[in-house]
Each structure stands twice: as C-alpha cells, then as structure tokens.
Design an enzyme around this catalytic site. Structure first.
Site, PDB file in Angstrom:
ATOM      1  N   GLU A  49      -7.595  13.647  70.742  1.00  0.00           N
ATOM      2  CA  GLU A  49      -7.538  13.601  72.199  1.00  0.00           C
ATOM      3  C   GLU A  49      -6.648  14.699  72.782  1.00  0.00           C
ATOM      4  OE1 GLU A  49      -8.375   9.088  73.482  1.00  0.00           O
ATOM      5  OE2 GLU A  49      -6.551   9.324  72.302  1.00  0.00           O
ATOM      6  N   GLU A  81     -13.408   6.136  66.931  1.00  0.00           N
ATOM      7  CA  GLU A  81     -12.753   4.895  67.344  1.00  0.00           C
ATOM      8  C   GLU A  81     -13.808   4.024  68.003  1.00  0.00           C
ATOM      9  OE1 GLU A  81      -9.299   5.495  69.795  1.00  0.00           O
ATOM     10  OE2 GLU A  81      -8.521   7.126  68.533  1.00  0.00           O
TER      11      GLU A  81
END
Length: 818
Positions: free
Chosen positions: A250, A317
């Site tokens: 991220e 995820e």
C-alpha cells in the site's frame, strides 16, 4: 565497528538455483554461485536423507565462482511434499586443509508464469493463504525468547488447517520463519519492508496533491528503497518456500517501485514480483507480474476476469477476519478451484489477533487492544482480525471454516454414492487413509476403512456407498474422511486432512397417537394448564408464558420473548447494521402484548381486546399472543404455544411483512433460565460455532460443551456461539435436568445458549465489562443473518444469508422439561 577473523578461504555468499529445461522435471541442474575470499578449493556434496547424490571439487581463486551439476529425477519440493536436499560446502586452503564448512538446504522446484498462469512444477497453483504479522501478546512486535515456540505453533496450526501459504505482511519476518516454511511446506510471498499508506490515501481522498505521496518518483527515496529490496532478496534468496517477491504494501506507485521490481528481476529469474499498489496508481502496471487486489468481492473478481486474461490474479488480502467473521469464504475458494481460472487464491487478513496481555483494575489479566493503554487517536480493536486468538495462539472458531474451504480433497455425497475430487497437484489420495462413517441420528452406526480410493492429482472419481441404509427409523449421514497414514512433523497419524458429509436417507417413524390428559383452568388474568409432571401458567397482564414447572421445579426465569436482534459483530458495526436495522432491537426489548388483540364483545357494550386467545382441542391447548413490535411503520407478530399433556409445548412465531421495515438480524424466541443449567448438548452442526454463511466446515453430529464455552474469545463481546442445522438441543444442570428443544421435522433450527443476552453483550467493550452470570440465555432461532466478512468497514452480508421479510415468516419448535 566490527572486529572479526576469517580463515584463509572464506565463503562470503552463496546463491542457489534449481533449473529445469521446459516441462521436463526429470532433469534438473543445480546452479550454485559462490562468493569467496582467498584461494583454495571447494568440495560441494549434495545429499538427500543421508544418501549422496554427488560430490565434486572445484578450484577457487577468490571472487566469484559458478558451479553447476545435473541432478536426475530429483524429488520436487512443494507444500504437499517439502522434500529438502542438503548441500554441504567444504572450503580447503592451498594445502588441502579443511578450514570452513557451510550447509545449505535445497528444494528442487520450478515456479513460473506461463500462459498467464502461475505454475509450480508445471501445475496451476492455488494459494490458500494467510497474512502473518510478527506479533506476540507478551512482547508485542518485539521478538522475545519465547518467540520460536510461538512461531512453531503458528506453522503447525497452519499445516493442520490446510493453509499452504503465508504473506509476510508487511516486512521481513524473523529468519526462522523461512526455514520452517522450507521444512514444513508453506509457500511464501516475501514482502519488503515498505508501507506509506498514510501518504497516498489522503491524496486519493482529494485532500492533498500527489506531491505528498511517498515514495512516488522522488529521487531521494530510490537509493534507500533499492537497498531495502536488495536486502530482502539477499537474505532470503535461497529459500525454496519463497515463490514471490513483494515490493511492499500500500505505497501507491511510481518509478521508484518500478525500478525496485526491475532490480529484483535482474537478480532472480526463478520467481515473480508482486505489488498490489498499482491498483491505485496504474502509471506503471509492469511493476508487478501479478494482478493483486485487496478485499474485492467474488463478483468484482469475476467482472475483472471477464475483461480479459492478462495475468494471474490473487487477493493479497481478503476475508477480513475481524471478530466473528469469514462468512462466505467458500465463494472465494470455489472460484479459485475452477479449472484454469485466472483467480489463483488469496491470503486471509490475517492470522492472529494483535492484542496484548494487560491487567484490568481488579488485577485480572485480559487481552487489551487499541486505546486500552490511554493512547489516542486509536483504531481500538481493528487489529483483532485473526483466525487465531492473540492470547494463546489457539485457533478461533473461524478456523473450522478455513480448514474446510482450504482442504485439497473435496467429497460430495448423495444416496447413490460419493465423488472424490483430488485438488492436490502432486499427491494421490492413496497417500491417505480413507474412512467411511455412517451415523444414525448423530450416533456412529457403522465404520469402514476403504482401501480402493486412489484418485490421481487434479482428477475426480466416483465410488459406491459402502453402507446399506437399515430399516430402522432415523436420519442417516455418511462421512468420508481422509486422514494421515503416518505421523508427520505437524500432526499425528489419524489427523483428518479432508472430509465430506451428506445425509443419504431419513427413515420416518410412525408418530404415536396417544393423547395424554390435561386440565385447563381459566382465572381472571391467567390461564393454567396441568398435565403429566408439569404445569404452565399464561398471563394476560404480563403478556406471555410466565411459568413452566416440570417435576415441581420452575424452569424459566422470565417470560420468553420474540427476539429479532443479535449482539452486533464487528462487521455489523462496520456496515452500520444497527443504524439500518435498529428497530428490531427496539422490538426485541419493547414488544408488548398490551393494547393489541382480538376484538370481542364487552359485557358493558362495545368491544374489548382479547390477548391471548385460548383454544382447547382434543390433544392440546393453544394459547396465542399478539405483540405490537413498536416499530415505525407499525408491525405485529404472534407467538403461539400449543401445550400437550405430556409437557411438550410446540411454539410458533409468525410475522407478516410490513413494507418499509429493513430485514431483521434474527427471527426467534429468547428464554432466560437459571445459570445452574450450564451444559448444552445438541444434534446439529459442530463442533465449533456455525452461521448461515459459515457452516461448510462443520459436521452434523451430537456435541456437548459448557454454556460458558460458547462465548468465543473475540476481543469485543459480540454475537457468538450459535449452532446451525440443529435437530434438537438440551440445556441441563449437573444432574441432567433441564429443557429439551426440538426443531420442526421439516426444518432444522439455529440455536444459541450463552450466559448473556444480546443486549448485555452489545453493551460491553471488553469481556471484563460483562456482568456476573445469573442466567443461561437460550435463543431458539428460525433464521439469523450471516456474519459476513468480505471486509469489516462497509461490506454487507450477502443477500442470500439475510432473512427474507418480504413474505410471511414462520418458525416452529417444541420445548419440554427433562
């Protein structure tokens, strides 16, 4: 400053690769690159289980040396069979004296991208993974002396529950993890230590410009991040478990990340590069070899795949495991299991609750979370999202579903036979013991070991049932269980690796037509019914069943009430379930039988409201209450009790839809009985808690536990402990006395027995805030919405797992004293 001594010939670095030509896995080349100080020689010896494969000596002249040797018919490394070779490197000085010995584990395997699929040893791989933080409830993020024990427990628990892959979120883990993954067989996405989440999400939100995003294209970040990526590669390059390098987590996109990817590709052409962040910044899509997303729904994944088959897709995820979660996990795994599908699995977020031991004000230890140490701002329990508990690292109830959805052998059963689908890539089913079990009404009736269940990897085969259904009345379920033949490093012989179960027949008995006598007494404000060893009292003033005495003992502490509410889960809070469906909490608390009922003539003229109504029939007495649910728009329900002379009370809850009301979280009846009734036994799904969207991993059977055990150790008290597909359940005291609940024959029920009401649980933010236990709270439930879990910050429960209140809803069950 460091001061150290080295021998005259010293091995500074080693790089090991196992190379294969094309799709031929019978011929391999072991390539070893040595970086040495000094002149002399090296003897390289490769062994497998003490058997020597080769031993060869090469000259060294300082600097680098490249050694290669053919290896025929190597045993291939995979998570299914993590065969390791031992490479021994002996360094000799110019006089031929041994001066240094180094050992290196070697796993022969080929990982590649071919026709837009990730292949391991030529087979399409599916990652059945979990993200893992380095975290201990004792030392937090600090690695302590106890850490290896905790790490080993994690690895063993993962293997026992069919997890085959780890993403090291979001940094390098301790060295031992990689060694254990090599040894036990777990695939790794080895992630570099990089996350700059906070610098780009505010850009995405439109609050700041792109100039604040890091690292982006900023030249001052290139050297340090290249160094970090190089360190990740150099430390872990020789681990066969590492299949994929991840640039970080991220951190948006940009030229810096692209250069990191290009660097590691130059170093290593035997692995792929992963980076999810280009989803948010697609300027350099070539940064990653893999399309990687977070928390996309199955619908989203299918829509992406329909746009073209550009590269393999994973969810780095997914299935956010916060609190009571992981609902509809099966939808993801079913998609990944489709032959040649571009979606190749994902990594649950995450493995363990990140919580820390702390004492409350009275000196009792508890699992603390964000804010419990006075820090602000905080995300509170948002890091309590593990499929294992933080305190003792034991599997949470969610692990039951993970194990089943991740199993590599699927079994489907009907009354004509069973089919075995072997999802293993390299292992035949004959590597396991196969046991067939026939249960009658939850009790083992027959058991047989099957010796001819040999299904090749990635193949399916059908087999006849090994049992004949007897003529005896009962429900017959067949379970086909695959178990370890021998002890392994991670489980003992007999450990179940996969199962399938199906009900193959229900032989009905002829119901008894015996009518047990009873008497009915009508008082001014009460209706009494007396029968065999029991009496009940219905009150029109208090609006319900106010007493049920069995064998002279009062069995209920409060009037049973219609219940439409559950203690909100973390996912419920994230999607504002309370705001959308909060009227059903009010209905559960404040529904009233007053001011509502059937109009009948009054002796004074006009009409009065009759509530309840009472009808005496040949075999029973039927008492029916109407309830105003206090909702807006106004809604009603009825709760009917049919009392038989033998003490059975058949109970029916009925609701007619009202336009404008949201669907209810639950539809059932709540009882409060004395806490002495502290043991629950049930015939239904188990052994762990199950929910409408999380019951694939359960087995139909008879189970028993303590009522207190049904309080799962979620960091924040919330809905927990439910059981699905319940045929009967009883809640008893130490003498075996209590209440027996039986579902209608046509439809099993949901069932819950906890020490607290939903409202008490909802009011507590920590387990220590719950009140002392005085009652056992029983909920006989027709339907309860699923728990969800696509994410915990807005994703709703899938609509097929929410009670449908657009049509009349009715639930019937029976209870009696025992």
């Amino acid at each position: 400053m460091w001061l150290y001594a080295i021998p005259t010939v010293h091995l500074e670095d080693i790089s090991v690769k196992t190379l294969f030509a094309g799709d031929d896995f019978t011929h391999s080349t072991l390539e070893v690159a040595l970086q040495v100080e000094g002149k002399g020689a090296a003897r390289l010896t490769l062994r497998r289980s003490e058997l020597e494969v080769f031993s060869e000596k090469i000259a060294l002249n300082g600097g680098s040396a490249l050694f290669s040797h053919a290896v025929e018919n190597p045993y291939l490394w995979s998570a299914e069979d993590p065969t390791l070779y031992e490479l021994e490197i002996e360094l000799l000085d110019d006089a031929g004296h041994l001066v240094e010995v180094t050992g290196q584990k070697v796993g022969f395997r080929k990982f590649e991208l071919k026709t837009n699929r990730m292949l391991l040893n030529g087979k399409r791989i599916v990652f059945k993974g979990a993200n893992r933080h380095e975290f201990s409830s004792i030392t937090g993020r600090a690695v302590g002396v106890h850490t290896h024990e905790e790490l080993l427990r994690d690895i063993i628990t993962m293997k026992q529950n069919n997890i085959n892959a780890i993403r090291t979120s979001h940094y390098q883990n301790q060295d031992a993890l990689y060694d254990l993954c090599d040894e036990y067989g777990l695939y790794l996405i080895a992630e570099n230590n990089l996350e700059s989440h906070g610098t780009w999400d505010i850009h995405q939100a439109g609050i700041r410009g792109i100039e604040g995003v890091l690292p982006n294209d900023k030249p001052e970040w290139k050297a340090v991040l290249s160094d970090r990526m190089n360190s990740t590669y150099q430390r872990d390059k020789n681990h066969p478990a590492v299949l994929i390098w991840s640039l970080g987590n991220e951190s948006f996109g940009g030229e810096t990340l692209l250069q990191m990817a290009e660097m590691v590709r130059r170093f290593d052409d035997t692995r792929l590069v992963h980076y999810e962040g280009v989803v948010n910044d697609p300027r350099f899509l070539e940064t990653t070899d893999i399309e990687s997303h977070m928390y996309s729904t199955v619908k989203d994944i299918k829509e992406y795949l329909a746009q073209g088959d550009k590269r393999p897709y994973i969810e780095c995820e997914y299935s956010h495991a916060m609190g009571n979660s992981n609902g509809a996990l099966h939808k993801y795994t079913e998609l990944a299991d489709q032959k040649d599908c571009g979606y190749q699995g994902g990594f649950i977020w995450d493995y363990i609750d990140q919580s820390i031991w702390k004492k409350d004000r009275y000196g009792k230890w508890f699992q603390a979370y964000g804010g419990d140490f006075g820090e602000r701002p905080t995300d509170y329990n948002f890091s309590g999202n593990g499929i294992a508990y933080g305190g003792d690292r034991a599997p949470s109830p969610k692990m039951q579903e993970v194990k089943f959805c991740y199993q590599n052998i699927a079994v489907s059963i009907d009354n004509s036979g069973f089919e075995v689908w072997n999802k293993n890539l390299f292992t035949s089913t004959d590597a396991f013991d196969c046991v067939a079990l026939l249960h009658r009404d939850g009790k083992l009736y027959q058991q047989q070991e099957l010796t001819n269940i040999d299904v090749a990897p990635e193949e399916r085969s059908s087999f006849p049932l090994p049992f004949m259904v007897p003529a005896l009345p009962g429900e017959y379920a067949v379970t086909i269980s695959f178990r370890l033949k021998e002890d392994t490093s991670w489980a003992k012989k007999g450990h179940e690796v996969a199962f399938g179960q199906g009900v193959i027949a229900v032989v009905r008995s002829i119901p008894s037509k015996k009518v047990t006598p009873f008497t009915v007494t009508h008082g001014t404000h009460n209706i009494g019914v007396r029968g065999e060893n029991f009496d009940v009292l219905f009150s029109d003033l208090n609006g319900g069943l106010t007493s049920y005495r069995y064998a002279g003992k009062e069995m209920i502490q409060e009037i049973p009430r219609p219940n439409f509410w559950r203690a909100p889960t973390d996912n419920d809070c994230g999607n504002n379930m309370g705001g959308v469906r909060g009227q059903w909490k009010l209905a559960s608390l404040y529904a009233t039988a007053k001011g509502i009922g059937k109009e009948i003539p009054s002796v004074h003229g006009g009409t009065i409201l009759q509530n309840p109504t009472c009808e005496v029939e040949t075999d029973s007495v039927v008492v029916t209450y109407l309830y105003n649910l206090q909702t807006s728009p106004a809604a009603e329900c009825s709760l009917q009790y049919r009392v038989f002379g033998d003490g059975r009370i058949q109970t029916t809850l009925h609701y007619d839809p009202v336009e404008g009301l949201a669907a209810m979280p639950e539809f059932g009846v709540l009882f409060k009985i004395d806490a002495d009734y502290d043991t629950v036994e049930w015939y239904g799904n188990g052994p762990a808690e199950t929910y409408w969207d999380r019951q694939h991993g359960a087995k139909l059977g008879i189970y028993q536990n303590k009522v207190a055990d049904n309080m799962a150790q979620y960091l924040v008290p919330q809905e927990c402990g439910a059981k699905t597909a319940v045929r009967w359940a009883k809640v008893v005291d130490r003498k075996g006395r209590g209440l027996l609940f039986t579902a209608d024959a046509a439809k099993p029920m949901f069932f819950s027995a906890l020490p607290y009401t939903p409202h008490e649980m909802e009011s507590a933010k920590h387990p220590y805030e719950l009140p002392p236990v005085h009652y056992t709270v029983i909920r006989a439930i027709g339907e309860q919405m699923g728990v969800g879990g696509d994410d915990s910050w807005g994703a709703n429960v899938h609509p097929e797992y929410i009670p449908d209140v657009t049509k009349p809803v009715e639930f019937t069950f029976t209870f009696r004293g025992i």
